[in-house]
Scaffold this active site. Structure first.
Site, short mmCIF file in Angstrom:
data_model
loop_
_atom_site.label_atom_id
_atom_site.label_comp_id
_atom_site.label_asym_id
_atom_site.label_seq_id
_atom_site.Cartn_x
_atom_site.Cartn_y
_atom_site.Cartn_z
N HIS A 37 54.76 67.47 13.92
CA HIS A 37 56.07 68.15 13.78
C HIS A 37 56.14 68.91 12.46
CE1 HIS A 37 57.21 64.47 16.28
NE2 HIS A 37 57.62 65.45 17.07
N GLU A 148 51.08 73.11 20.92
CA GLU A 148 50.19 73.17 22.09
C GLU A 148 49.90 71.78 22.63
OE1 GLU A 148 46.72 75.36 20.95
OE2 GLU A 148 47.73 77.31 21.15
#
Ligand code: AMP
Length: 285
Positions: A37, A148
């Site tokens: 993150h 991704e």
């Protein structure tokens, strides 16, 4: 950094950030933050004047027997991490603020949502698309960053943005960031904390078996042969089951039997104990 929990406070705070045409990047998350993150936040900060992060554990993307109640929640620790990264605003609504009484809309992106995690988790991508469209409209960012790691999610969101002619963000301003991994190759995930030490050690077999499958497919092996070997390696390493292991076109996510001229992706979901791990790698890139 300001943490806001209601839409009208969000709008006021955003207006203050937007002075002199300042650009805003959005990083949506469900919290329990890790380096994956924070890497999205850093990419966002390089690209825009201000970063808005959101933390919302979205009930609509969890199935009835999934881990909604168990999902880790640590807002104060997450807020401290985001503040240290220079995030301007943390949007952290509760479920009642996101879905007030009478909420009746569902966003469904056909095709790209149907296979893989969409088949294994019915309704999951409707929940994702619905909340992400709301987050986009709430924040109206110039750009948005997604990992991704959740490759199918990224494809669903890009398709939604293109199909709906979104302008804030435009489909081209939805930025995918490569998966951040632990030293042994395991993709970072908030769900890795469910793993016992033994399961955590065994979980490294997932990226290892995937790399072997990518090498085999790039070397000319049929997908079916390489995927069967991958599944066998995971079971031998102690995984309980494999939800799917697939070679797919990287754009449409349609299944492929062998590598062709177009970019392809290897995508896997597998369970170790009761924890479901997903991962994906480029093939032939
Ligand atoms: P989540 O909190 O799991 O919903 O993830 C929020 C965002 O962080 C999504 O765009 C994820 O794809 C991204 N993300 C999660 N794990 C990773 C990782 N290991 N590397 C890069 N991005 C990630």
């Amino acid at each position: 950094m300001q943490t806001v929990k209601s839409l009208h406070v969000l709008r006021t705070a955003l207006a203050q950030l937007r002075v002199e045409n300042a650009t805003i990047a959005l990083v949506p998350t469900m919290g329990a933050l890790h380096e994956g993150h924070l890497t999205l936040v850093r990419r966002a900060k390089e690209a825009a004047d201000h970063v808005v992060a959101s933390i919302f554990v979205n009930p609509r993307q969890f199935g009835p027997n999934e881990d909604l109640d168990a999902y880790p929640r640590q807002l104060a620790a997450d807020a401290a991490m985001l503040e240290a990264e220079g995030v301007a605003l943390l949007w952290a609504p509760d479920a009642a603020a996101m879905y007030p009484p009478g909420f009746a809309t569902n966003v469904s992106v056909a095709g790209v949502s149907d296979g893989l995690c969409g088949a294994a988790r019915p309704g999951h991508f409707d929940g994702v698309a619905t909340v992400v469209l709301k987050l986009f409209n709430q924040v109206a960012p110039d750009m948005a960053f997604f990992g991704e790691k959740d490759f199918q999610q990224l494809a669903v969101i890009r398709t939604m943005a293109r199909d709906c002619d979104l302008i804030a963000p435009h489909a081209d301003a939805i930025i995918g960031v490569p998966t951040v991994r632990e030293a042994d190759g395991l993709a970072m995930s908030s769900r890795n904390r469910y793993l016992s030490p033994g399961q955590r050690a065994a979980a490294a077999a997932l990226p290892q078996a995937m790399q072997a499958a990518v090498a085999a497919i790039e070397g000319g092996a049929a997908a079916a042969t390489a995927l069967a070997a991958l599944e066998a390696a995971l079971i031998a390493a102690g995984f309980a089951s494999v939800d799917y292991a697939a070679l797919a076109d990287a754009a449409s996510l349609a299944p492929l039997e062998a590598l062709g001229p177009a970019p392809a992706r290897l995508l896997v979901a597998a369970r170790i104990g009761t924890t479901r791990l997903i991962d994906n790698l480029p093939v032939g890139a």
